[in-house]
Scaffold this motif. Sequence first.
Motif, short mmCIF file in Angstrom:
data_model
loop_
_atom_site.label_atom_id
_atom_site.label_comp_id
_atom_site.label_asym_id
_atom_site.label_seq_id
_atom_site.Cartn_x
_atom_site.Cartn_y
_atom_site.Cartn_z
N ARG A 256 91.15 128.97 86.12
CA ARG A 256 90.77 130.33 86.49
C ARG A 256 89.85 130.94 85.45
O ARG A 256 90.06 130.78 84.25
N HIS B 29 88.05 127.51 89.65
CA HIS B 29 87.41 126.21 89.87
C HIS B 29 88.51 125.20 90.16
O HIS B 29 89.51 125.13 89.42
N ARG C 282 86.62 132.52 95.06
CA ARG C 282 86.90 133.90 94.66
C ARG C 282 88.17 134.31 95.38
O ARG C 282 88.28 134.17 96.60
N TRP D 294 89.95 137.14 90.85
CA TRP D 294 89.44 136.21 89.86
C TRP D 294 88.66 135.11 90.56
O TRP D 294 88.70 134.97 91.78
N THR D 295 87.96 134.31 89.79
CA THR D 295 87.27 133.12 90.28
C THR D 295 87.99 131.90 89.76
O THR D 295 88.42 131.86 88.60
N ARG E 94 84.59 126.08 94.09
CA ARG E 94 84.69 127.32 93.35
C ARG E 94 85.12 128.40 94.33
O ARG E 94 84.51 128.56 95.40
N LEU F 2 83.16 129.73 97.48
CA LEU F 2 81.79 129.99 97.02
C LEU F 2 80.95 128.72 97.00
O LEU F 2 79.77 128.76 97.34
#
Length: 318
Positions: free
Chosen positions: A84, A70, A55, A67-68, A53, A45
Amino acid sequence: MAAERVHTTAHHVDVAAPAGVIYDLIADATRWPWYLPHSVHVEQLDFDGRSERLRMWATAGGQVRSWTSHRRLSPRGRRITFRRESPDAFAKSLLGTWIVEEVDARRSRLTLLYDVVVEDGGPAGAARAEETVDCGSRRELDSLSRIAERWSRLDELTLVFEESVRVRGGAELVYDFLYRVADWPERIPHVSRLDVTEVEPGVQVMSRDTTTADGSTHTTESVRVCFPHAGRIVHKQTVTPALLTAHTGEWSVVPDESGVTVTALHSVVLREENIEAVLGPGATVADARRHVRESLGRDSLATLELAKRHAGAVVRML
C-alpha cells in the motif's frame, strides 16, 4: 524525527470451500465491496495480467479512508502480495501476502500476512495502530470465509441490473441533480429524509429514509465517491435493509452527439436467512430477487426521470 517500529501480523482461517474459489474472491478486488463490509469502492488503475495497481476506498474507525495498492498475482501458487502507498496516518508502509492452501477438494486454509511500519509515538499509540491492523485483518478473513462457504449459491444470491433514460440536455445538469443529494427530499417523493456530509471533496457520507411502495419506511446509510470529470458517482450502503447483505451501485452520465444516457447500476447480495421474515412464509430466493429488482428498479427509474425533468426545466429557463 519520530521513532518507527515494525509490526508483523499473521492470521489464519480454515474455510469449507475449494482453494480456487477463495483465490478468485481475493484476486478480483473490484468485487470486494460486495463481500467485505468495510470496503466501499475499488478502481483498477493498471493491470498487465500479473501486476495491478488499485485505488481503494474503505471505512475504518468511523472514517472513510483511501489509498493506492500495488498487487502481484500468482494464480498457480495461489498467492497475492500487495504493497500500500500511504496506507494510513499511522503507517509509514504496509506490505502483505494472501496465501490460499488446499486441504482437500472442499476445504482450504486462508492466511493473511502483514508487515506494517508505524510511527512509534509511545507504547499507547503504537498499540492502537497495531490493534487496528489486527482487527481489520481478522474482519477481512471472517468476511471472505463466510462468503466463500456459500460459493455454490453465490450466483443465485447475487443480482446485477441497471436502468437507463435518455436526456436531451447537458450532462452537467443531470450530474448536478444526482450529486446534490441534500436536495433529494424536496425533489424525490420516495426520499423522506436525507442527511449528508462531504467528509472530503467528492466523498459523501449519507443517511436516508426511503418510503417503499407499501407505505413503510426503511433507513439506510451509504458512502458515495464522486468522479465529476467522468460523470460517475459510485456508492455503497454501509447499513442495508434486512433483505440485503450488500448493495453497491453507480450513477453514470454519458453524453453523445444527440443527448445524454443516464444509468443507475445496482449490485446486490441477498441475505438468504431473512427472506421469509421480510417477504413472508414460503418466500424463496427467486421471490427475493424479483422483489429487489422491482423495488430498486422502480426507485432508480423514478430518480432518473426526475433528473431528466430537472435538466429539461433548466434548459427551458435559459
